[in-house]
Scaffold this motif. Structure first.
Motif, PDB file in Angstrom:
ATOM      1  N   ARG A  52     114.416  53.611  23.811  1.00 54.52           N
ATOM      2  CA  ARG A  52     113.300  53.630  23.352  1.00 54.52           C
ATOM      3  C   ARG A  52     112.933  52.594  22.355  1.00 54.52           C
ATOM      4  NH1 ARG A  52     112.864  58.383  18.990  1.00 54.52           N
ATOM      5  NH2 ARG A  52     113.462  56.678  17.794  1.00 54.52           N
ATOM      6  N   ILE A  53     111.679  52.053  22.642  1.00 56.39           N
ATOM      7  CA  ILE A  53     111.395  50.916  21.773  1.00 56.39           C
ATOM      8  C   ILE A  53     110.065  50.894  20.831  1.00 56.39           C
ATOM      9  CG2 ILE A  53     110.731  48.300  21.919  1.00 56.39           C
ATOM     10  CD1 ILE A  53     112.059  48.331  24.823  1.00 56.39           C
ATOM     11  N   THR A  54     110.237  50.793  19.772  1.00 56.67           N
ATOM     12  CA  THR A  54     109.124  50.833  18.699  1.00 56.67           C
ATOM     13  C   THR A  54     108.395  49.639  18.926  1.00 56.67           C
ATOM     14  OG1 THR A  54     110.578  52.337  17.001  1.00 56.67           O
ATOM     15  CG2 THR A  54     108.515  50.930  16.758  1.00 56.67           C
ATOM     16  N   VAL A  55     106.889  49.730  19.040  1.00 55.88           N
ATOM     17  CA  VAL A  55     105.921  48.832  18.956  1.00 55.88           C
ATOM     18  C   VAL A  55     106.115  47.841  17.829  1.00 55.88           C
ATOM     19  CG1 VAL A  55     103.800  47.965  19.536  1.00 55.88           C
ATOM     20  CG2 VAL A  55     104.725  50.058  20.855  1.00 55.88           C
ATOM     21  N   GLY A  56     106.211  46.615  17.909  1.00 55.70           N
ATOM     22  CA  GLY A  56     106.420  45.672  16.493  1.00 55.70           C
ATOM     23  C   GLY A  56     104.999  45.021  16.419  1.00 55.70           C
ATOM     24  N   SER A  57     105.177  44.037  15.914  1.00 54.21           N
ATOM     25  CA  SER A  57     104.057  43.053  15.511  1.00 54.21           C
ATOM     26  C   SER A  57     103.992  42.238  16.903  1.00 54.21           C
ATOM     27  CB  SER A  57     104.157  42.123  14.571  1.00 54.21           C
ATOM     28  OG  SER A  57     105.340  41.240  14.690  1.00 54.21           O
ATOM     29  N   SER A  77     122.939  42.735  19.195  1.00 53.91           N
ATOM     30  CA  SER A  77     123.714  41.393  18.840  1.00 53.91           C
ATOM     31  C   SER A  77     122.787  40.505  18.879  1.00 53.91           C
ATOM     32  CB  SER A  77     124.939  41.277  20.212  1.00 53.91           C
ATOM     33  OG  SER A  77     124.134  40.821  21.068  1.00 53.91           O
ATOM     34  N   LYS A  78     121.534  40.305  19.324  1.00 57.56           N
ATOM     35  CA  LYS A  78     120.658  39.408  19.274  1.00 57.56           C
ATOM     36  C   LYS A  78     119.840  39.479  18.199  1.00 57.56           C
ATOM     37  CE  LYS A  78     122.510  37.477  22.848  1.00 57.56           C
ATOM     38  NZ  LYS A  78     123.282  36.165  22.722  1.00 57.56           N
ATOM     39  N   GLY A  79     119.557  40.364  17.479  1.00 54.23           N
ATOM     40  CA  GLY A  79     118.839  40.614  16.126  1.00 54.23           C
ATOM     41  C   GLY A  79     117.803  41.671  16.318  1.00 54.23           C
ATOM     42  N   PHE A  80     118.037  42.561  17.503  1.00 57.15           N
ATOM     43  CA  PHE A  80     116.852  43.570  17.652  1.00 57.15           C
ATOM     44  C   PHE A  80     117.322  44.823  17.773  1.00 57.15           C
ATOM     45  CE2 PHE A  80     114.991  39.614  19.106  1.00 57.15           C
ATOM     46  CZ  PHE A  80     113.589  39.639  18.499  1.00 57.15           C
ATOM     47  N   ILE A  81     117.058  45.889  16.640  1.00 55.91           N
ATOM     48  CA  ILE A  81     117.422  47.133  17.009  1.00 55.91           C
ATOM     49  C   ILE A  81     116.540  47.972  17.654  1.00 55.91           C
ATOM     50  CG2 ILE A  81     118.544  49.199  15.663  1.00 55.91           C
ATOM     51  CD1 ILE A  81     119.000  47.259  13.150  1.00 55.91           C
ATOM     52  N   VAL A  82     116.937  48.642  18.714  1.00 57.97           N
ATOM     53  CA  VAL A  82     115.954  49.569  19.268  1.00 57.97           C
ATOM     54  C   VAL A  82     116.833  50.918  19.397  1.00 57.97           C
ATOM     55  CG1 VAL A  82     115.043  47.907  20.802  1.00 57.97           C
ATOM     56  CG2 VAL A  82     117.021  48.948  21.551  1.00 57.97           C
ATOM     57  N   ARG A  83     116.514  51.738  20.142  1.00 52.93           N
ATOM     58  CA  ARG A  83     117.220  53.334  20.091  1.00 52.93           C
ATOM     59  C   ARG A  83     117.547  53.277  21.488  1.00 52.93           C
ATOM     60  NH1 ARG A  83     119.765  57.325  18.487  1.00 52.93           N
ATOM     61  NH2 ARG A  83     118.596  59.250  17.724  1.00 52.93           N
ATOM     62  N   SER A  84     118.888  53.540  21.508  1.00 54.24           N
ATOM     63  CA  SER A  84     119.519  53.920  23.029  1.00 54.24           C
ATOM     64  C   SER A  84     119.034  55.335  23.316  1.00 54.24           C
ATOM     65  CB  SER A  84     121.138  53.908  22.933  1.00 54.24           C
ATOM     66  OG  SER A  84     121.495  54.601  24.078  1.00 54.24           O
ATOM     67  N   GLY A  85     118.726  55.359  24.858  1.00 50.76           N
ATOM     68  CA  GLY A  85     118.673  56.678  25.238  1.00 50.76           C
ATOM     69  C   GLY A  85     119.606  57.739  25.713  1.00 50.76           C
ATOM     70  N   VAL A  86     120.735  57.067  25.408  1.00 50.56           N
ATOM     71  CA  VAL A  86     121.973  57.971  25.576  1.00 50.56           C
ATOM     72  C   VAL A  86     121.763  59.472  24.599  1.00 50.56           C
ATOM     73  CG1 VAL A  86     124.273  58.380  25.596  1.00 50.56           C
ATOM     74  CG2 VAL A  86     123.125  56.127  26.394  1.00 50.56           C
ATOM     75  N   PRO A  87     121.725  59.253  23.543  1.00 51.75           N
ATOM     76  CA  PRO A  87     121.746  60.597  22.697  1.00 51.75           C
ATOM     77  C   PRO A  87     120.363  61.089  22.865  1.00 51.75           C
ATOM     78  CG  PRO A  87     121.275  58.688  21.188  1.00 51.75           C
ATOM     79  CD  PRO A  87     121.754  58.086  22.431  1.00 51.75           C
ATOM     80  N   LEU A  88     119.493  60.387  23.321  1.00 48.96           N
ATOM     81  CA  LEU A  88     117.934  61.151  23.807  1.00 48.96           C
ATOM     82  C   LEU A  88     117.819  62.055  25.014  1.00 48.96           C
ATOM     83  CD1 LEU A  88     115.741  58.439  22.215  1.00 48.96           C
ATOM     84  CD2 LEU A  88     116.620  60.190  21.118  1.00 48.96           C
ATOM     85  N   LYS A  89     118.855  61.891  25.665  1.00 52.70           N
ATOM     86  CA  LYS A  89     119.194  62.504  26.952  1.00 52.70           C
ATOM     87  C   LYS A  89     118.587  61.484  28.239  1.00 52.70           C
ATOM     88  CE  LYS A  89     119.728  67.195  25.246  1.00 52.70           C
ATOM     89  NZ  LYS A  89     119.401  68.570  25.211  1.00 52.70           N
ATOM     90  N   PHE A  90     118.231  60.447  27.776  1.00 49.40           N
ATOM     91  CA  PHE A  90     117.812  59.550  28.754  1.00 49.40           C
ATOM     92  C   PHE A  90     118.857  58.547  29.008  1.00 49.40           C
ATOM     93  CE2 PHE A  90     113.943  61.883  27.862  1.00 49.40           C
ATOM     94  CZ  PHE A  90     113.278  61.823  29.075  1.00 49.40           C
TER      95      PHE A  90
END
Length: 367
Positions: free
Chosen positions: A340-345, A322-335
């Motif tokens: 899970r956060i990809t390293v950005g600039s 909602s604040k403009g940052f798409i990360v990956r929820s750990g729910v479907p990853l079994k965490f």
């Protein structure tokens, strides 16, 4: 329809939210996507220069042998042409292995928290899936995986560094494991994040394919090379193994532009090294945030980090989105309490950290 029973209720791969979707949903102008472990620094300028010179003969099929790319890869890796197999991303090679070696009555062994396509393809092919929990440090439990192997085991999957934890298998542990796996069982060593590794006790996987005839190493150009759109991956193994696997490969499976782009990308290892260094700096930014806020995480050898917020991962995911940052929820990853956060600039990481800090502050106030 005479569907395979195992397909009924099986869900297709669910990609992350697109930038345009999120813009529309939250009426945002700018989105930072840190969900799919893509390279925030793009690809080598050499790639863009080479693509501008393409003559546009798109009516012709690609080179089915990917000759130029194959020669370039063989030279770069110091292997023979026959020790290489190319795929439409390493995902296609994973599918090929499953199709070749898995069927009802056989089983396959993998970590419980790892790349989901190993299990997905095994289910499609009707094999029994044996998932072995990770250790407390979120590492592959190789002794337990050995214990899960029996006479009906056909394939063992090792993801190192592992997705979604970012952890890796040290050289000594891997060698001990490979020496004990029966020779008639294929061991797949998936190294999608190989180029990001800085650990001193990592192994030379290519040389191991000469030592172990039942080992195949998978890599991709989708991560550090920044060429995910072109879908090019490859495998390295002994020629006899690949001669048996190769007939399953679809004809013309690596597209023309992908062949050109990846061949050029190989020539620019300075770009790769630069991305590796910037990635380590970005990881340190995220580590500091976690430590300052008492959030646990797994030290990563990849371009992402799995952070445990101790609350519903979907809640964190939706707030950041909602604040403009798409990360990956750990729910479907079994965490379920992690993201899970990809390293950005550097700037993207700073912006994300600011929003995550705001989220944590709001949660404390709400309590």
């Amino acid at each position: 329809m005479k569907w395979k029973q195992q397909l009924l209720g099986l869900k297709a791969y669910q990609p992350g939210r697109t930038i345009e979707e999120v813009k529309k949903q939250f009426n945002l102008e700018h989105i930072v996507k840190l969900a799919s472990n893509e390279n925030p620094f793009g690809s080598s300028p050499k790639v863009l220069d080479a693509l501008k010179k393409v003559d546009g003969s798109y009516a012709l099929y690609p080179d089915g042998y990917a000759t130029n790319l194959r020669y370039a890869l063989a030279d770069f890796l110091k292997v023979t042409l026959e020790e290489l197999i190319l795929g439409n991303g390493s995902d296609e090679i994973i599918l090929m292995i499953s199709r070749a070696l898995l069927r009802p009555g056989l089983n396959t062994v993998m970590a419980c928290h790892t790349f989901g396509q190993y299990k997905h393809n095994a289910i499609v092919d009707g094999a029994e899936v044996r998932e072995v929990p990770l250790t407390e440090k979120a590492e592959h439990d190789l002794p337990a995986m050995l214990a899960a192997i029996d006479d009906n085991t056909s394939v063992v999957w090792l993801c190192s560094p592992n997705n979604p934890t970012g952890t890796y298998i040290p050289e000594k542990e891997l060698l001990t494991f490979l020496e004990k796996v029966p020779e008639d069982i294929l061991v797949v060593l998936d190294e999608a994040y190989y180029e990001y590794v800085v650990a001193g006790d990592y192994y030379d996987s290519i040389s191991l394919t000469r030592q172990f005839s039942n080992l195949i190493v998978l890599r991709t150009f989708s991560k550090i090379y920044g060429l995910a759109s072109f879908r090019v991956g490859y495998g390295v193994a002994n020629a006899t193994l690949l001669n048996t696997l190769d007939p399953i490969r679809e004809p013309f499976n690596v597209n023309t532009l992908g062949q050109i782009a990846t061949e050029e990308a190989l020539k620019d290892q300075e770009f790769v090294e630069s991305c590796r260094q910037k990635n380590r700096e970005g990881l340190e930014q995220l580590y500091r945030f976690c430590e300052e806020n008492n959030l646990s995480y797994y030290p990563s050898q990849t371009n992402f980090v799995l952070v445990d917020f101790k609350i519903d991962g979907d809640e964190v995911f939706h707030y950041l989105m909602s604040k403009g940052f798409i990360v990956r929820s750990g729910v479907p990853l079994k965490f379920p309490t992690s993201v899970r956060i990809t390293v950005g600039s550097k700037e993207e990481n700073e912006g994300l950290i600011k929003v995550m800090t705001q989220f944590l502050t709001e949660k404390k106030v709400a309590k």
